[in-house]
Design a protein around this motif. Structure first.
Motif, PDB file in Angstrom:
ATOM      1  N   VAL A 160      -2.184  -3.696  13.030  1.00 55.42           N
ATOM      2  CA  VAL A 160      -3.366  -3.171  12.350  1.00 55.42           C
ATOM      3  C   VAL A 160      -3.379  -1.655  12.451  1.00 55.42           C
ATOM      4  O   VAL A 160      -3.307  -1.089  13.543  1.00 55.42           O
ATOM      5  CB  VAL A 160      -4.662  -3.752  12.950  1.00 55.42           C
ATOM      6  CG1 VAL A 160      -5.892  -3.095  12.340  1.00 55.42           C
ATOM      7  CG2 VAL A 160      -4.699  -5.267  12.758  1.00 55.42           C
ATOM      8  N   ALA A 161      -3.468  -0.999  11.298  1.00 51.96           N
ATOM      9  CA  ALA A 161      -3.591   0.456  11.252  1.00 51.96           C
ATOM     10  C   ALA A 161      -5.060   0.852  11.176  1.00 51.96           C
ATOM     11  O   ALA A 161      -5.493   1.800  11.835  1.00 51.96           O
ATOM     12  CB  ALA A 161      -2.840   1.019  10.050  1.00 51.96           C
ATOM     13  N   GLU A 162      -5.815   0.111  10.369  1.00 52.79           N
ATOM     14  CA  GLU A 162      -7.229   0.440  10.159  1.00 52.79           C
ATOM     15  C   GLU A 162      -7.907  -0.744   9.494  1.00 52.79           C
ATOM     16  O   GLU A 162      -7.270  -1.542   8.811  1.00 52.79           O
ATOM     17  CB  GLU A 162      -7.336   1.672   9.257  1.00 52.79           C
ATOM     18  CG  GLU A 162      -8.706   2.255   9.150  1.00 52.79           C
ATOM     19  CD  GLU A 162      -8.718   3.567   8.364  1.00 52.79           C
ATOM     20  OE1 GLU A 162      -9.820   3.987   7.986  1.00 52.79           O
ATOM     21  OE2 GLU A 162      -7.642   4.147   8.117  1.00 52.79           O
ATOM     22  N   MET A 163      -9.218  -0.844   9.679  1.00 53.88           N
ATOM     23  CA  MET A 163     -10.035  -1.830   8.982  1.00 53.88           C
ATOM     24  C   MET A 163     -11.145  -1.089   8.260  1.00 53.88           C
ATOM     25  O   MET A 163     -11.802  -0.229   8.844  1.00 53.88           O
ATOM     26  CB  MET A 163     -10.613  -2.854   9.956  1.00 53.88           C
ATOM     27  CG  MET A 163      -9.560  -3.740  10.573  1.00 53.88           C
ATOM     28  SD  MET A 163     -10.309  -5.067  11.516  1.00 53.88           S
ATOM     29  CE  MET A 163      -8.868  -6.002  11.975  1.00 53.88           C
ATOM     30  N   VAL A 164     -11.300  -1.421   6.958  1.00 57.52           N
ATOM     31  CA  VAL A 164     -12.246  -0.706   6.107  1.00 57.52           C
ATOM     32  C   VAL A 164     -13.238  -1.700   5.517  1.00 57.52           C
ATOM     33  O   VAL A 164     -12.823  -2.699   4.912  1.00 57.52           O
ATOM     34  CB  VAL A 164     -11.504   0.036   4.970  1.00 57.52           C
ATOM     35  CG1 VAL A 164     -12.478   0.790   4.087  1.00 57.52           C
ATOM     36  CG2 VAL A 164     -10.434   0.963   5.533  1.00 57.52           C
ATOM     37  N   VAL A 205     -13.570  -7.261   4.494  1.00 58.50           N
ATOM     38  CA  VAL A 205     -12.999  -6.148   5.238  1.00 58.50           C
ATOM     39  C   VAL A 205     -11.545  -6.034   4.803  1.00 58.50           C
ATOM     40  O   VAL A 205     -10.820  -7.033   4.765  1.00 58.50           O
ATOM     41  CB  VAL A 205     -13.100  -6.372   6.766  1.00 58.50           C
ATOM     42  CG1 VAL A 205     -12.337  -5.303   7.528  1.00 58.50           C
ATOM     43  CG2 VAL A 205     -14.567  -6.414   7.200  1.00 58.50           C
ATOM     44  N   VAL A 206     -11.134  -4.831   4.447  1.00 61.94           N
ATOM     45  CA  VAL A 206      -9.751  -4.582   4.056  1.00 61.94           C
ATOM     46  C   VAL A 206      -8.988  -4.190   5.320  1.00 61.94           C
ATOM     47  O   VAL A 206      -9.347  -3.214   5.991  1.00 61.94           O
ATOM     48  CB  VAL A 206      -9.658  -3.470   2.991  1.00 61.94           C
ATOM     49  CG1 VAL A 206      -8.204  -3.171   2.647  1.00 61.94           C
ATOM     50  CG2 VAL A 206     -10.440  -3.869   1.745  1.00 61.94           C
ATOM     51  N   VAL A 207      -7.975  -4.964   5.641  1.00 62.27           N
ATOM     52  CA  VAL A 207      -7.145  -4.692   6.810  1.00 62.27           C
ATOM     53  C   VAL A 207      -5.890  -3.979   6.332  1.00 62.27           C
ATOM     54  O   VAL A 207      -5.130  -4.517   5.514  1.00 62.27           O
ATOM     55  CB  VAL A 207      -6.772  -6.000   7.546  1.00 62.27           C
ATOM     56  CG1 VAL A 207      -5.928  -5.697   8.780  1.00 62.27           C
ATOM     57  CG2 VAL A 207      -8.022  -6.798   7.919  1.00 62.27           C
ATOM     58  N   LEU A 208      -5.698  -2.760   6.807  1.00 58.97           N
ATOM     59  CA  LEU A 208      -4.495  -1.996   6.500  1.00 58.97           C
ATOM     60  C   LEU A 208      -3.491  -2.270   7.606  1.00 58.97           C
ATOM     61  O   LEU A 208      -3.822  -2.147   8.783  1.00 58.97           O
ATOM     62  CB  LEU A 208      -4.796  -0.502   6.426  1.00 58.97           C
ATOM     63  CG  LEU A 208      -5.933  -0.074   5.493  1.00 58.97           C
ATOM     64  CD1 LEU A 208      -6.093   1.438   5.527  1.00 58.97           C
ATOM     65  CD2 LEU A 208      -5.694  -0.564   4.086  1.00 58.97           C
ATOM     66  N   LEU A 266      -2.007  -4.126   2.521  1.00 66.09           N
ATOM     67  CA  LEU A 266      -3.419  -4.365   2.774  1.00 66.09           C
ATOM     68  C   LEU A 266      -3.738  -5.801   2.419  1.00 66.09           C
ATOM     69  O   LEU A 266      -3.137  -6.397   1.547  1.00 66.09           O
ATOM     70  CB  LEU A 266      -4.321  -3.387   2.011  1.00 66.09           C
ATOM     71  CG  LEU A 266      -4.361  -3.393   0.499  1.00 66.09           C
ATOM     72  CD1 LEU A 266      -5.298  -4.466  -0.024  1.00 66.09           C
ATOM     73  CD2 LEU A 266      -4.831  -2.043   0.011  1.00 66.09           C
ATOM     74  N   VAL A 267      -4.662  -6.354   3.159  1.00 65.49           N
ATOM     75  CA  VAL A 267      -5.144  -7.710   2.925  1.00 65.49           C
ATOM     76  C   VAL A 267      -6.656  -7.681   3.080  1.00 65.49           C
ATOM     77  O   VAL A 267      -7.195  -6.966   3.924  1.00 65.49           O
ATOM     78  CB  VAL A 267      -4.467  -8.725   3.878  1.00 65.49           C
ATOM     79  CG1 VAL A 267      -4.798  -8.459   5.323  1.00 65.49           C
ATOM     80  CG2 VAL A 267      -4.813 -10.137   3.496  1.00 65.49           C
ATOM     81  N   LEU A 315       0.826  -1.204   0.000  1.00 66.89           N
ATOM     82  CA  LEU A 315       0.000   0.000   0.000  1.00 66.89           C
ATOM     83  C   LEU A 315       0.863   1.258   0.000  1.00 66.89           C
ATOM     84  O   LEU A 315       0.591   2.192  -0.736  1.00 66.89           O
ATOM     85  CB  LEU A 315      -0.934  -0.014   1.215  1.00 66.89           C
ATOM     86  CG  LEU A 315      -1.799   1.212   1.441  1.00 66.89           C
ATOM     87  CD1 LEU A 315      -2.766   1.411   0.276  1.00 66.89           C
ATOM     88  CD2 LEU A 315      -2.571   1.095   2.750  1.00 66.89           C
ATOM     89  N   SER A 316       1.908   1.260   0.823  1.00 69.39           N
ATOM     90  CA  SER A 316       2.713   2.473   0.994  1.00 69.39           C
ATOM     91  C   SER A 316       4.161   2.092   1.304  1.00 69.39           C
ATOM     92  O   SER A 316       4.405   1.106   1.991  1.00 69.39           O
ATOM     93  CB  SER A 316       2.128   3.299   2.155  1.00 69.39           C
ATOM     94  OG  SER A 316       2.996   4.348   2.534  1.00 69.39           O
ATOM     95  N   MET A 317       5.089   2.884   0.812  1.00 68.33           N
ATOM     96  CA  MET A 317       6.504   2.684   1.143  1.00 68.33           C
ATOM     97  C   MET A 317       6.915   3.533   2.339  1.00 68.33           C
ATOM     98  O   MET A 317       7.847   3.199   3.051  1.00 68.33           O
ATOM     99  CB  MET A 317       7.387   3.040  -0.060  1.00 68.33           C
ATOM    100  CG  MET A 317       7.264   2.058  -1.206  1.00 68.33           C
ATOM    101  SD  MET A 317       7.722   0.368  -0.768  1.00 68.33           S
ATOM    102  CE  MET A 317       9.479   0.542  -0.561  1.00 68.33           C
ATOM    103  N   ASP A 318       6.244   4.682   2.547  1.00 64.71           N
ATOM    104  CA  ASP A 318       6.613   5.573   3.635  1.00 64.71           C
ATOM    105  C   ASP A 318       5.356   6.094   4.323  1.00 64.71           C
ATOM    106  O   ASP A 318       4.747   7.045   3.815  1.00 64.71           O
ATOM    107  CB  ASP A 318       7.477   6.727   3.106  1.00 64.71           C
ATOM    108  CG  ASP A 318       8.044   7.583   4.217  1.00 64.71           C
ATOM    109  OD1 ASP A 318       8.045   7.132   5.381  1.00 64.71           O
ATOM    110  OD2 ASP A 318       8.493   8.711   3.921  1.00 64.71           O
TER     111      ASP A 318
END
Length: 168
Positions: free
Chosen positions: A124-128, A134-137, A55-56, A47-50
């Motif tokens: 876990v940063a966030e769940m959407v 549910v996308v787990v960040l 995401l899963v 998702l992000s390098m920095d």
């Protein structure tokens, strides 16, 4: 957020389109009450390098999702081309029984499968919410790599990546 159900024809066509997309095969893991849990997933990406994030996507009725929500951490074992039997074992229902006969250890608080060419330990940063999933960040806390060809899933079959000749 409320989603309208797709008509059956659209779902069938969508399923066929997605079967044509090559995806990496991973086993997402977590711990609960000292027992390892895991499931095979193909809906995983960076998702992000920095900061480093992934995401899963997990079925909202997944027992693993409930455990990750509770634990706040998860592991991603990015499988190699020789690990299709591992992918099949973790694709079945069965909770901690999926680990029977498997080599594994706890690494940064989550189950790790030796031999996987890629390993990530995440918080876990966030769940959407996303439809029936549910996308787990996840914030990546640890990343390790080893030699090996990746296990991929394409056309409802396991395979691996092949490099094409360079075009000049």
């Amino acid at each position: 957020m409320r989603f309208l159900p797709a008509d059956e024809g659209l779902q069938t066509t969508f399923r066929e389109v997605m079967a044509g997309v090559a995806t990496p095969v991973s086993v997402v893991t977590s711990m609960a009450d000292g027992l390892p849990h895991g499931s095979t997933v193909s809906a995983f990406t960076s998702l992000s390098m920095d900061p480093p994030m992934v995401l899963v996507s997990l079925d909202r009725n997944s027992g693993l999702l409930a455990l990750i929500r509770q634990a706040g951490r998860f592991g991603i074992n990015i499988l190699g081309a020789t690990q299709s039997s591992v992918a099949l074992a973790f694709a079945k229902k069965g909770g901690p029984g999926k680990f029977n006969g498997m080599r594994w250890n706890v690494d940064h608080g989550v189950p790790r499968l030796p031999g996987a060419p890629g390993w990530l330990a995440c918080t876990v940063a966030e769940m959407v919410d996303g439809g029936d999933h549910v996308v787990v960040l996840g914030n990546v806390a640890v990343a390790e790599t080893a030699a090996g060809e990746p296990l991929t899933y394409h056309g409802r079959a396991f395979g691996t990546h092949a490099v094409l000749d360079a075009v000049s």
